[in-house]
Design an enzyme around this catalytic site. Structure first.
Site, PDB file in Angstrom:
ATOM      1  N   PRO A 191       2.217  -7.042  30.281  1.00  0.00           N
ATOM      2  CG  PRO A 191       1.438  -8.411  32.006  1.00  0.00           C
ATOM      3  CD  PRO A 191       2.685  -7.916  31.354  1.00  0.00           C
ATOM      4  CB  CYS A 192      -0.065  -3.138  32.506  1.00  0.00           C
ATOM      5  SG  CYS A 192      -0.236  -4.182  33.955  1.00  0.00           S
TER       6      CYS A 192
END
Lengths: 246, 275
Positions: A191-192
């Site tokens: 996700p980052c």
């Protein structure tokens, strides 16, 4: 991102940090909501969730009456599983196509304190699909679904090439990584790393104000690109449930 | 301290004498001679074996060659693990040289990652460095570096340039004056006897009471079988870079001096050899 062109700084969004137990709760919630008949979903003592589904990949653009209309190369999972293989129409399809097994695992990264999506696809005989094959198989399907309704504003924005192209190029550059529990090669979505793709979505949504909504939105947007279909309407419903529960 | 800096050099310049032999079922136009090479412990197989590949491809036809992969005693070797880790874990009890078999066919898709290019090795290496800094500094140090600094870490490793590498890496080994060490220690513990490829957990270098944690403290917490039984004859060796550090060694010191270039402590637990 801040700084000049040479100085890239991508910070993990604080709101996407989840505890291990929040991730577990989220995974079960996802499973129960989208799978009226959960299949191939297991929990293991290490707390990772996996979802397996099968899709039939058509070899050529042949139109069939009934379930397989037009260029639809990956009909929804439930429909695939309900087509009997000795059906006359389906036999024609089966001859020209192969069944592909998609596996999705959501694991918790204690280093980054976020859930991470591991995925891979293979034919039933074990031959793996390369990333570009996964993308090509999913891409057509997603494009078709985007043209069908009903979808909310956010999804329609996604259908524009300007938004998709950077995400597609990013997906194309994903390398294999070792699954930390199984020790086998998987592709990984973090996700980052996809933070920048979330920005246009977040700008337009008023409902993304809680940790869990960020991750479900992330999965709903990025997931379909790699064949994991979590309808966005689910993500909206989640946030409604959350506010109803207050 | 001069002594401590020597440790950094000793770790960086560690080598393993290796003999590469072509798998007998590979199709060759003439006999393939074995190829001998000193492998850097801190590097990766696919980064340092271009000469090996060229040597064997000279006696093969183009159509019989696809992606190279390596195997030791039937076990496919994961190129994304540092060479020293692979050796310590799989071959440290055997006589030198390390005998590795080279394959060009039947790539084991379920066991090995593909290595399509040097870029894949760089991507893997940098993602390990970033994960280590996420643990040590919440990614603050790595994110404040410029892209050219990241590139210098990779080039230093690729070209075996100790000074070039450490000019940047030393920043990743610093911590704020008010702290006693890193936030968490980047480590992975490997055992051939378990299903799981490795153990990795959050572990602080200093206890709540301010006492520094030792290697023994770490093992007791995350892998107690490694040092069982505590009194009496130990069943296992705990190995890093081919040596067995004392269990009393402070973990923070180990992390600063015995990490691999990816900034992780890769620790092997191997059965003790009976004489």
């Amino acid at each position: 991102m801040v700084g000049n062109g040479d100085h890239q700084r991508i910070e993990p969004r604080a709101s996407c940090m989840l505890s291990y137990w929040q991730t577990q709760h989220l995974c079960w919630y996802v499973v129960r909501r989208i799978e009226p008949r959960p299949h191939a979903c297991q929990d293991c003592s290490d707390g990772y969730m996996c979802k397996t589904h099968f899709q039939i990949k058509s070899g050529t653009m042949v139109s069939h009456p009934g379930t397989y209309a037009g260029v639809q190369t990956c009909p929804p999972v439930e429909e695939v599983l309900e087509v009997p293989l000795d059906d006359a129409e389906a036999t024609e399809t089966a001859a020209a196509s192969e069944v592909i097994k998609y596996e999705y695992h959501v694991l918790y990264s204690s280093s980054y304190q976020v859930p991470v999506l591991y995925f891979r696809a293979s034919f039933l005989d074990g031959r793996p699909l390369a990333l570009k094959d996964i993308w090509e198989g999913v891409h057509e399907c997603y494009q078709t679904r985007l043209q069908q309704g009903p979808w909310d504003t956010i999804t329609q924005q996604l259908s524009s090439d300007i938004y998709w192209l950077p995400l597609v190029n990013f997906i194309r550059q994903i390398y294999q990584q070792e699954h930390p529990i199984l020790g086998q090669p998987f592709f990984v979505l973090h996700p980052c790393k996809t933070n920048e793709f979330m920005a246009p979505v977040l700008k337009n949504s008023q409902k993304i104000n809680r940790n869990i909504n960020y991750i479900t939105s992330w999965l709903s947007i990025v997931g379909p690109v790699v064949g994991l279909n979590l309808p966005l309407s689910y993500a909206i419903a989640t946030s409604q449930d959350e506010s109803n529960a207050l | 301290m001069t002594d401590d800096k020597d440790v950094l050099r000793d770790v960086w310049f560690g080598r393993i004498p290796t003999c590469f032999t072509l798998y007998q079922d590979e199709i060759t136009e003439r006999e393939a001679e074995p190829y001998y090479l000193l492998l850097p412990r801190v590097s990766y197989l696919t980064l340092v074996t271009d000469k090996v590949k060229k040597h064997f491809q000279k006696v093969m036809r183009q159509e019989d060659i696809s992606e190279i992969w390596f195997e030791y005693e039937g076990t496919p070797l994961k190129w994304h693990y540092p060479i020293g880790l692979l050796f310590d874990l799989l071959a440290s009890s055997s006589a030198l040289p390390w005998n590795i078999t080279v394959h060009f066919k039947s790539f084991p898709e379920k066991d090995l990652l593909h290595c399509p290019s040097k870029d894949a090795i760089e991507a893997h290496f940098m993602s390990c460095v970033k994960e280590a800094d996420a643990l040590k500094h919440k990614s603050q140090v790595i994110n404040e570096m410029q892209k050219k600094d990241h590139k210098q870490l990779w080039m230093g490793l690729q070209n075996d340039r100790f000074d070039q590498f450490w000019a940047i890496n030393r920043k990743l080994m610093e911590y704020p004056a008010e702290e006693n060490g890193f936030r968490y220690i980047p480590f992975r513990i490997y055992q051939t006897t378990t299903e799981r490829p490795f153990i990795q957990k959050l572990f602080r270098p200093v206890a709540a009471d301010g006492q520094p944690h030792t290697l023994g403290d770490l093992l007791k917490e995350v892998c107690p079988s490694a040092i069982a039984p505590e009194d009496g004859e130990r069943r296992n060796q705990v190995m890093i870079h081919g040596i067995e550090p004392m269990l009393e060694t402070p973990l923070q010191w180990l992390s600063e001096h015995l990490s691999y270039p990816d900034n992780f402590l890769h620790i092997s637990i191997i059965p003790k050899q009976t004489e």
